[in-house]
Design an enzyme around this catalytic site. Structure first.
Site, PDB file in Angstrom:
ATOM      1  N   ARG A  67      -5.880 -28.539  86.143  1.00 23.70           N
ATOM      2  CA  ARG A  67      -6.629 -27.280  86.171  1.00 23.70           C
ATOM      3  C   ARG A  67      -6.952 -26.863  84.741  1.00 23.70           C
ATOM      4  NH1 ARG A  67      -3.760 -23.541  86.848  1.00 23.70           N
ATOM      5  NH2 ARG A  67      -1.737 -24.449  87.298  1.00 23.70           N
ATOM      6  N   TYR A 195     -11.311 -32.187  90.101  1.00 17.08           N
ATOM      7  CA  TYR A 195      -9.857 -32.287  90.178  1.00 17.08           C
ATOM      8  C   TYR A 195      -9.170 -31.097  90.851  1.00 17.08           C
ATOM      9  CZ  TYR A 195      -5.329 -34.073  89.253  1.00 17.08           C
ATOM     10  OH  TYR A 195      -4.083 -34.588  89.443  1.00 17.08           O
ATOM     11  N   LYS A 204      -6.267 -22.747  94.996  1.00 19.48           N
ATOM     12  CA  LYS A 204      -6.023 -21.674  94.025  1.00 19.48           C
ATOM     13  C   LYS A 204      -7.136 -20.620  94.055  1.00 19.48           C
ATOM     14  CE  LYS A 204      -2.420 -23.872  92.730  1.00 19.48           C
ATOM     15  NZ  LYS A 204      -1.094 -23.356  93.070  1.00 19.48           N
ATOM     16  N   HIS A 224       2.032 -17.058  95.001  1.00 18.17           N
ATOM     17  CA  HIS A 224       2.231 -18.459  94.620  1.00 18.17           C
ATOM     18  C   HIS A 224       3.676 -18.830  94.966  1.00 18.17           C
ATOM     19  CE1 HIS A 224       1.863 -21.639  91.156  1.00 18.17           C
ATOM     20  NE2 HIS A 224       1.588 -22.158  92.317  1.00 18.17           N
ATOM     21  N   SER A 246       3.659 -23.648  88.218  1.00 12.26           N
ATOM     22  CA  SER A 246       3.240 -24.992  88.632  1.00 12.26           C
ATOM     23  C   SER A 246       4.170 -26.061  88.054  1.00 12.26           C
ATOM     24  CB  SER A 246       1.822 -25.251  88.132  1.00 12.26           C
ATOM     25  OG  SER A 246       0.990 -24.193  88.518  1.00 12.26           O
ATOM     26  N   CYS A 248       7.282 -26.801  88.629  1.00 10.25           N
ATOM     27  CA  CYS A 248       8.673 -26.407  88.328  1.00 10.25           C
ATOM     28  C   CYS A 248       9.573 -26.639  89.533  1.00 10.25           C
ATOM     29  CB  CYS A 248       8.741 -24.944  87.918  1.00 10.25           C
ATOM     30  SG  CYS A 248       8.108 -24.641  86.279  1.00 10.25           S
ATOM     31  N   ASP A 273       3.662 -24.074  98.387  1.00 15.30           N
ATOM     32  CA  ASP A 273       2.904 -23.571  97.222  1.00 15.30           C
ATOM     33  C   ASP A 273       2.402 -22.135  97.371  1.00 15.30           C
ATOM     34  OD1 ASP A 273       1.854 -24.125  94.611  1.00 15.30           O
ATOM     35  OD2 ASP A 273      -0.142 -24.331  95.468  1.00 15.30           O
ATOM     36  N   ARG A 364      -0.967 -36.841  91.381  1.00 17.12           N
ATOM     37  CA  ARG A 364      -0.633 -36.088  92.593  1.00 17.12           C
ATOM     38  C   ARG A 364      -0.660 -36.958  93.845  1.00 17.12           C
ATOM     39  NH1 ARG A 364      -0.101 -30.194  92.040  1.00 17.12           N
ATOM     40  NH2 ARG A 364      -0.474 -29.827  89.836  1.00 17.12           N
TER      41      ARG A 364
HETATM   42  C1  OXD Z   1      -0.555 -25.818  90.709  1.00 19.40           C
HETATM   43  C2  OXD Z   1      -0.670 -26.571  91.965  1.00 19.40           C
HETATM   44  O1  OXD Z   1      -1.109 -26.248  89.690  1.00 19.40           O
HETATM   45  O2  OXD Z   1      -0.062 -26.140  92.957  1.00 19.40           O
HETATM   46  O3  OXD Z   1       0.101 -24.770  90.736  1.00 19.40           O
HETATM   47  O4  OXD Z   1      -1.377 -27.584  92.011  1.00 19.40           O
HETATM   48 MN    MN Z   2       0.855 -24.227  92.659  1.00 19.95          MN
END
Ligand code: OXD
Ligand code: MN
Length: 584
Positions: A67, A195, A204, A224, A246, A248, A273, A364
């Site tokens: 991102r 992406y 998002k 989130h 993100s 973590c 998420d 991913r």
């Molecule tokens: C992020 C995702 O970047 O969930 O938070 O992909």
């Molecule tokens: Mn996320």
């Protein structure tokens, strides 16, 4: 008469000028056609059909791997409405600038119209979005990540109640890349990236940035957060929502294989998420997962860290930017096996260790949620699941103890608002820098974060049975830089303490920042951890917290008068509690 959807599609096609327009139905046959297009495009390959049936690897452009927060804008009527933590463009300026890039962007291409539902198809909490895109990879990903096609078209009917999102790959040049949101209009435009969160507009862009604005207007919450159910002996399941930045470990926590399973503690996954939550008649905040798949970070994922997902992603999975073995299986750092000979890296080149990581650090997997053995029987419950605890957390080498409980809702909101974490590869930019990331929403809040804090405070007054609020840190290190806590499946021990606190049990000791477990409060049988490490994990060091308070004060200054008084008061209360605990 044309429907609102057809009108928007016509208008979009007039701007982007595709050769053809295809309405997606969400069928398996259509998915296979998209895969066929991806393979013909030359940047995707089919993986080993015996060991990874119906799995494919897509390689994104090397300049388009995460991102891009600096190219993401909230185009509200005023800059103040977007607030100091968002990039802002005025709506007209954005329409002109990004409109120029979208003008004719789909010439020679197909525009796919992707209707989708965020949330279970039958749920009143769910919402419809429509993404117009010229990327077959996006169509295929949206089919895994949402309830897409016919089911959404049927739910929408002739209604205008959908969030439109226009996406074009453009020329993939970062200089001509913009992800812009129009919160008043509830519209998304994205150009120049193929992406993840930049291009799968349901994730998002809609489910967090636009939905956070809707949630504030309509009195609910878009967060989130993962959603998990902790089953305790006797079979009762207690649901929790957890917000970490993100990369973590939200996915790993949501899908954890509990090391206390023999004692009757088991984790069920509802989402990994995003959570949409509304107050229900029973007085609880009820959560649904708006997504239907997991778009998880591959590096670091292996049988030790997340066996459930490793089992899930051996079929029907789309991999992005992983490496590939000579037998056409996906591979990444942390998968558990050493790099095999003949590895092809994420760029499609023969790999050797001089070339850096074989998989991109933000590689991913996109996998249907119902393939996980941990998926909760309630994950598609139309009324959602009742949330009893919120857990905030981040990556902190120091300062934050393993777990603590806030004193009350207002203090819990302050704990969320002061969250910080070391940055990861999920977004373009430096990795490992500590940044403030309130409620893990810094890149995802579609309006002024000061108003977002006010919304949280207001919700606390409205929820008859509000979740208790906790903070965790799995990443605390000792003086030699070694992690103090084993993490992963052992995190269930912390969830168990949280459950006990929710139920009014669980031994705790009061500190200036909240309640931490008493030294005998955590269930540690079967775990090798020294008393010294445990004390260090639970320690609240006044010096670290003094620096922390200075930093949060600086951060809050950005919001000026818009910062709610309650947040300021909590800051002062925290300082006073430290003064009392450590008299001068
Ligand atoms: C992020 C995702 O970047 O969930 O938070 O992909
Ligand atoms: Mn996320």
């Amino acid at each position: 008469m044309a429907s609102p959807l057809e009108n928007w599609v016509d208008e979009t096609a007039r701007l982007t000028k595709p050769d053809r327009v295809v309405y997606c139905d969400g069928s398996e046959a259509e998915y296979q056609r998209m895969v066929g297009e991806m393979l013909r495009g030359g940047d995707s390959v089919t993986l080993n059909e015996k060991t990874y049936p119906n799995c494919h690897l897509h390689r994104s452009s090397p300049n388009d791997v995460a991102r891009t927060e600096h190219l993401t804008f909230i185009c509200s009527a005023t800059k103040d409405a977007a607030g100091p933590t968002n990039n802002w463009m005025d709506p007209e300026g954005a329409k002109n600038r990004v409109g120029e890039l979208l003008d004719g962007a789909m010439r020679g291409r197909t525009m796919y119209v992707v209707p989708y539902i965020l949330g279970p198809a039958s749920s009143p909490l769910s919402k419809v979005g429509v993404e117009a895109t010229d990327s077959p990879y996006v169509v295929a990903s949206m089919r895994i990540m949402s309830r897409m096609g016919k089911v959404a078209t049927e739910r929408l009917g002739s209604s205008s109640d959908f969030v439109p999102g226009l996406h074009s790959l453009g020329d993939l040049d970062p200089l001509r890349r913009y992800i812009v949101h129009f919160p008043e209009e509830k519209l998304i435009w994205s150009v120049g990236s193929g992406y993840g969160g930049n291009a799968l507009l349901g994730k998002k862009c809609f489910a967090l940035r636009i939905a956070s604005v809707m949630a504030r207007e309509q009195g609910w919450m878009a967060e989130h957060m993962l959603i998990l159910g902790l089953e305790s002996p006797g079979g009762k399941v207690t649901y929790m929502g957890a917000a970490f930045p993100s990369a973590c470990g939200k996915t790993n926590l949501a899908m954890m294989v509990s090391t206390l399973e023999s004692q009757g503690y088991r984790v069920w996954t509802v989402g990994d998420d995003i959570a949409w939550m509304k107050i229900a008649e029973d007085g609880y905040l009820h959560a649904i997962n708006p997504e239907a798949g997991f778009f998880g970070v591959a590096p670091g994922t292996g049988m030790k860290t997340n066996p459930n997902v490793m089992g899930a992603l051996t079929k029907n999975t789309l991999f992005t930017n992983t490496a590939m073995t000579a037998s056409r299986e996906p591979w990444w750092e942390g998968i558990g096996d050493p790099p095999p000979a003949g590895l092809i890296n994420w760029k499609g080149e023969p790999w050797d260790s001089s070339k850096g990581p074989a998989a991109h650090p933000n590689a991913r997997y996109t996998v249907p949620a119902n393939q996980s053995p941990s998926i909760s029987p309630q994950w598609e419950a139309s009324e959602g699941v009742p949330i009893s605890a919120f857990i905030f957390g981040g990556r902190r080498a120091r300062t934050a103890p393993l777990v603590y409980e806030s004193f009350d809702w207002q203090h819990g909101v302050f704990v969320g608002a002061t969250m910080a974490s070391e940055t990861t590869a999920a977004a373009t930019g430096d990795v490992g820098v500590t940044r403030r990331d309130p409620m893990a929403m810094l890149p995802f809040c579609g309006y002024n974060m000061a108003d977002y804090f006010s919304h949280w405070l207001a919700m606390g007054k409205k929820i008859p049975k509000p979740p208790k609020i906790f903070h965790v840190n799995w990443f605390r290190r000792d003086a030699d830089g070694k992690f103090l806590w084993p993490g992963y499946g052992e995190n269930v021990r912390v969830l168990k303490w949280i459950l006990e606190r929710v139920e009014g049990r669980g031994a705790a000791q009061e500190t200036p920042i909240g309640y931490v477990p008493a030294i005998n409060g955590l269930t540690l049988d079967g775990l090798k951890i020294s008393d010294e490490a445990l004390r260090e994990l639970l320690r609240v060091n006044p010096e670290d917290w003094e620096a922390e308070m200075d930093d949060t004060k600086d951060f809050f200054t950005k919001f000026g008068d818009r910062l709610p008084d309650a947040i300021r008061q909590e800051h002062e209360k925290l300082a006073r509690r430290f003064q009392r605990a450590v008299p001068a």
